[in-house]
Design a protein around this motif. Structure first.
Motif, PDB file in Angstrom:
ATOM      1  N   ARG A 187       7.828  11.669   3.258  1.00 52.68           N
ATOM      2  CA  ARG A 187       6.486  11.920   3.765  1.00 52.68           C
ATOM      3  C   ARG A 187       5.553  10.835   3.220  1.00 52.68           C
ATOM      4  O   ARG A 187       5.692  10.371   2.090  1.00 52.68           O
ATOM      5  N   GLU A 188       4.630  10.415   4.070  1.00 59.15           N
ATOM      6  CA  GLU A 188       3.570   9.533   3.627  1.00 59.15           C
ATOM      7  C   GLU A 188       2.437  10.399   3.102  1.00 59.15           C
ATOM      8  O   GLU A 188       2.030  11.357   3.761  1.00 59.15           O
ATOM      9  N   VAL A 189       1.927  10.045   1.933  1.00 60.89           N
ATOM     10  CA  VAL A 189       0.878  10.852   1.344  1.00 60.89           C
ATOM     11  C   VAL A 189      -0.142   9.924   0.677  1.00 60.89           C
ATOM     12  O   VAL A 189       0.215   8.919   0.074  1.00 60.89           O
ATOM     13  N   LEU A 190      -1.409  10.266   0.833  1.00 66.73           N
ATOM     14  CA  LEU A 190      -2.496   9.512   0.231  1.00 66.73           C
ATOM     15  C   LEU A 190      -3.137  10.408  -0.828  1.00 66.73           C
ATOM     16  O   LEU A 190      -3.845  11.364  -0.503  1.00 66.73           O
ATOM     17  N   HIS A 191      -2.894  10.085  -2.102  1.00 65.57           N
ATOM     18  CA  HIS A 191      -3.291  10.954  -3.213  1.00 65.57           C
ATOM     19  C   HIS A 191      -4.750  10.717  -3.610  1.00 65.57           C
ATOM     20  O   HIS A 191      -5.051  10.339  -4.746  1.00 65.57           O
ATOM     21  N   LEU A 192      -5.659  10.947  -2.704  1.00 67.78           N
ATOM     22  CA  LEU A 192      -7.081  10.728  -2.970  1.00 67.78           C
ATOM     23  C   LEU A 192      -7.686  11.904  -3.724  1.00 67.78           C
ATOM     24  O   LEU A 192      -7.325  13.061  -3.478  1.00 67.78           O
ATOM     25  N   PRO A 193      -8.654  11.636  -4.616  1.00 70.76           N
ATOM     26  CA  PRO A 193      -9.451  12.757  -5.133  1.00 70.76           C
ATOM     27  C   PRO A 193     -10.255  13.358  -3.987  1.00 70.76           C
ATOM     28  O   PRO A 193     -10.586  12.671  -3.015  1.00 70.76           O
ATOM     29  N   ILE A 194     -10.577  14.624  -4.090  1.00 69.55           N
ATOM     30  CA  ILE A 194     -11.227  15.321  -2.974  1.00 69.55           C
ATOM     31  C   ILE A 194     -12.565  14.681  -2.620  1.00 69.55           C
ATOM     32  O   ILE A 194     -12.986  14.698  -1.453  1.00 69.55           O
ATOM     33  N   SER A 195     -13.236  14.076  -3.590  1.00 65.10           N
ATOM     34  CA  SER A 195     -14.531  13.446  -3.322  1.00 65.10           C
ATOM     35  C   SER A 195     -14.408  12.258  -2.375  1.00 65.10           C
ATOM     36  O   SER A 195     -15.362  11.915  -1.681  1.00 65.10           O
ATOM     37  N   LEU A 196     -13.248  11.631  -2.325  1.00 61.14           N
ATOM     38  CA  LEU A 196     -13.022  10.477  -1.455  1.00 61.14           C
ATOM     39  C   LEU A 196     -12.362  10.846  -0.134  1.00 61.14           C
ATOM     40  O   LEU A 196     -12.471  10.105   0.843  1.00 61.14           O
ATOM     41  N   SER A 197     -11.670  11.958  -0.087  1.00 63.15           N
ATOM     42  CA  SER A 197     -10.857  12.305   1.076  1.00 63.15           C
ATOM     43  C   SER A 197     -11.677  12.333   2.356  1.00 63.15           C
ATOM     44  O   SER A 197     -12.777  12.927   2.381  1.00 63.15           O
ATOM     45  N   PRO A 198     -11.183  11.720   3.438  1.00 62.39           N
ATOM     46  CA  PRO A 198     -11.908  11.741   4.712  1.00 62.39           C
ATOM     47  C   PRO A 198     -12.242  13.164   5.152  1.00 62.39           C
ATOM     48  O   PRO A 198     -13.379  13.456   5.516  1.00 62.39           O
ATOM     49  N   TYR A 199     -11.231  14.024   5.146  1.00 67.11           N
ATOM     50  CA  TYR A 199     -11.443  15.458   5.376  1.00 67.11           C
ATOM     51  C   TYR A 199     -11.049  16.199   4.110  1.00 67.11           C
ATOM     52  O   TYR A 199      -9.984  15.958   3.541  1.00 67.11           O
ATOM     53  N   LYS A 200     -11.890  17.126   3.684  1.00 66.24           N
ATOM     54  CA  LYS A 200     -11.581  17.903   2.487  1.00 66.24           C
ATOM     55  C   LYS A 200     -10.596  19.031   2.812  1.00 66.24           C
ATOM     56  O   LYS A 200      -9.764  19.402   1.982  1.00 66.24           O
ATOM     57  N   PHE A 201     -10.711  19.565   4.043  1.00 62.94           N
ATOM     58  CA  PHE A 201      -9.881  20.684   4.478  1.00 62.94           C
ATOM     59  C   PHE A 201      -9.489  20.463   5.937  1.00 62.94           C
ATOM     60  O   PHE A 201     -10.133  19.697   6.662  1.00 62.94           O
ATOM     61  N   SER A 202      -8.425  21.134   6.345  1.00 61.85           N
ATOM     62  CA  SER A 202      -8.044  21.134   7.756  1.00 61.85           C
ATOM     63  C   SER A 202      -7.584  22.533   8.130  1.00 61.85           C
ATOM     64  O   SER A 202      -6.813  23.162   7.386  1.00 61.85           O
ATOM     65  N   VAL A 203      -8.074  23.034   9.258  1.00 62.33           N
ATOM     66  CA  VAL A 203      -7.681  24.363   9.742  1.00 62.33           C
ATOM     67  C   VAL A 203      -6.555  24.188  10.755  1.00 62.33           C
ATOM     68  O   VAL A 203      -6.690  23.447  11.735  1.00 62.33           O
ATOM     69  N   LEU A 204      -5.433  24.870  10.510  1.00 65.30           N
ATOM     70  CA  LEU A 204      -4.249  24.754  11.366  1.00 65.30           C
ATOM     71  C   LEU A 204      -3.849  26.127  11.884  1.00 65.30           C
ATOM     72  O   LEU A 204      -3.415  26.987  11.097  1.00 65.30           O
TER      73      LEU A 204
END
Length: 459
Positions: free
Chosen positions: A355-372
């Motif tokens: 899996r590709e994963v981007l280990h960003l801190p939440i303050s930097l993350s483009p989206y903080k949450f995603s509803v699925l």
């Protein structure tokens, strides 16, 4: 060196909507890139974090938003018209053009390090004595090294001549010096204080490249820290530590990927008394990410002489002080690239999958949450929950396309820290499942507790 090549990083960023080639349907424009939807969110978060740490949370810091095109006398006074040059050398055989300092640093592995400030004659002697060959054709047929001015020219009005020539700013700081008297008068701050700006700058680079590391149009985040002459050296060290805290605490970057270069006197920029370059280990090798320069009184004295106007700080005793200036300056695009290189990982899973994963801190993350939604039948209820979340100003995406596993992978790849899965129990038991990006662990919580969970994570 970075564990992933530049090609892998660029392909990843293009695939997931971070960065696109500029003007692609017309064949592109060399070394020009557009930030896509995901990249725009990340870049805006990065700029907001910089502003928060260096302006909002600092009691003696203020901001400025100045123009890109200015009176050309500014750049004559600052030395840019006469000194803002790169050393240019051409291969006589294939006509390929290079920056002489970059050619030397990339060709020699014996510890020789030069800069654009190294004398032209010395650069040519190093190239000749080390028999450096053209990387393109392999021949050793060089022109003399000559200066190439990096300023982008434009014209004001309908005539195009020397009297109407203007320049796109090559850095954001000069307006801060020119506006200093107005800033000091209206802000009423006491020394030391800083004036900060984020904005576009333009440099007609000879050899732009290495993706968004070096482009002709770029964004800078600069601080001009004004202080009493007697305190400047101590405060230089304090500002260096503040930058480190931002990189390693706020952005949570890996300190092992950094090193520091105390620029030699012979290599200093024309305005600098002392400079420390913070270098990051990019896919193309260690290169300058963030510079902390002691500009002394260079800019003030030059603008005073050129304009004929006094520029000073008036202290409480009525004394006129020309402050010393320390400048921490970072390219937002370079910092964006470094963060991606630092946080991107192709992770091996136990089932022989990746899996590709981007280990960003939440303050930097483009989206903080995603509803699925777990199933298409649940889309409308899940979407209603999504609307409630974004209605509170929380950065959240809605993803209903493909299997739940593929959607988890997509969110991992763009750095979303938490996925909120709306399943068949959500309507009956009023619960949702929260999946955490890095550990992939899941927990079930009541929908009534969801916003408390979100608020805790965003703190």
């Amino acid at each position: 060196m970075s564990k992933y090549s530049q090609e892998i990083i660029v392909n990843y960023l293009k695939t997931y909507g971070f960065v696109f080639p500029n003007s692609e349907i017309y064949g592109g424009l060399a070394n020009a890139w557009d930030y896509g939807p995901i990249g725009t969110l990340l870049k805006n978060n990065l700029k907001a974090l910089w502003w928060k740490e260096f302006v909002t949370k600092v009691p003696n810091a203020i901001g400025l938003d100045s123009t890109i095109i200015n009176n050309p006398r500014i750049y004559k006074a600052s030395g840019h018209i006469s000194n803002f040059n790169d050393p240019l050398i051409d291969c006589k055989s294939c006509k390929q053009r290079y920056r002489a300092d970059k050619l030397i640093n990339e060709s020699l592995k014996n510890g020789v390090k030069v800069s654009e400030a190294t004398p032209l004659k010395q650069l040519k002697e190093i190239i000749s004595s080390n028999h450096i060959k053209c990387p393109n054709c392999g021949k050793e047929t060089w022109t003399d090294v000559r200066q190439f001015n990096l300023m982008f020219k434009t014209f004001q009005g309908v005539l195009e001549d020397e009297n109407t020539t203007l320049y796109l700013r090559p850095e954001t700081c000069q307006n801060i010096f020119v506006d200093f008297m107005s800033i000091a008068r209206t802000s009423r701050l006491k020394l030391p204080f800083s004036v900060c700006q984020i904005g576009k700058s333009f440099r007609n680079e000879i050899t732009p490249g290495n993706f968004i590391f070096r482009t002709r149009e770029f964004e800078q985040a600069e601080m001009e820290y004004f202080t009493n002459p007697s305190d400047s050296l101590e405060e230089f060290d304090e500002l260096l530590e503040k930058v480190k805290m931002f990189l390693f605490n706020t952005l949570q970057m890996n300190e092992a990927n950094f090193k520091y270069y105390d620029v030699k006197k012979t290599e200093l920029a024309h305005y600098s008394k002392k400079t420390i370059d913070i270098e990051y280990d990019f896919p193309h090798g260690y290169s300058e990410l963030w510079g902390i320069a002691h500009r002394g009184q260079f800019d003030f004295l030059n603008h005073i002489e050129a304009s004929g106007k006094d520029i000073y700080y008036l202290d409480t005793n009525g004394a006129k002080i020309i402050p010393q200036v320390i400048e921490p300056s970072v390219g937002i695009d370079r910092l964006f690239y470094a963060i991606i290189c630092d946080k991107y990982e192709v992770e091996k899973l136990s089932d022989n999958e990746e899996r590709e994963v981007l280990h960003l801190p939440i303050s930097l993350s483009p989206y903080k949450f995603s509803v699925l939604p777990l199933n298409n039948k649940l889309n409308s209820e899940a979407y209603a929950l999504f609307l409630k979340i974004i209605g509170k100003g929380i950065s959240c995406s809605f993803d209903a396309s493909g299997s739940i596993g593929k959607r988890y992978r997509r969110q991992d790849a763009i750095g979303t820290p938490y996925c909120i899965t709306y399943d068949f129990d959500s309507g009956q038991k009023r619960t949702v499942t929260i999946r955490e990006r890095d550990s992939m662990k899941q927990e079930t919580i009541n929908i009534e507790e969801l916003f408390n969970f979100i608020n805790v994570k965003l703190m």
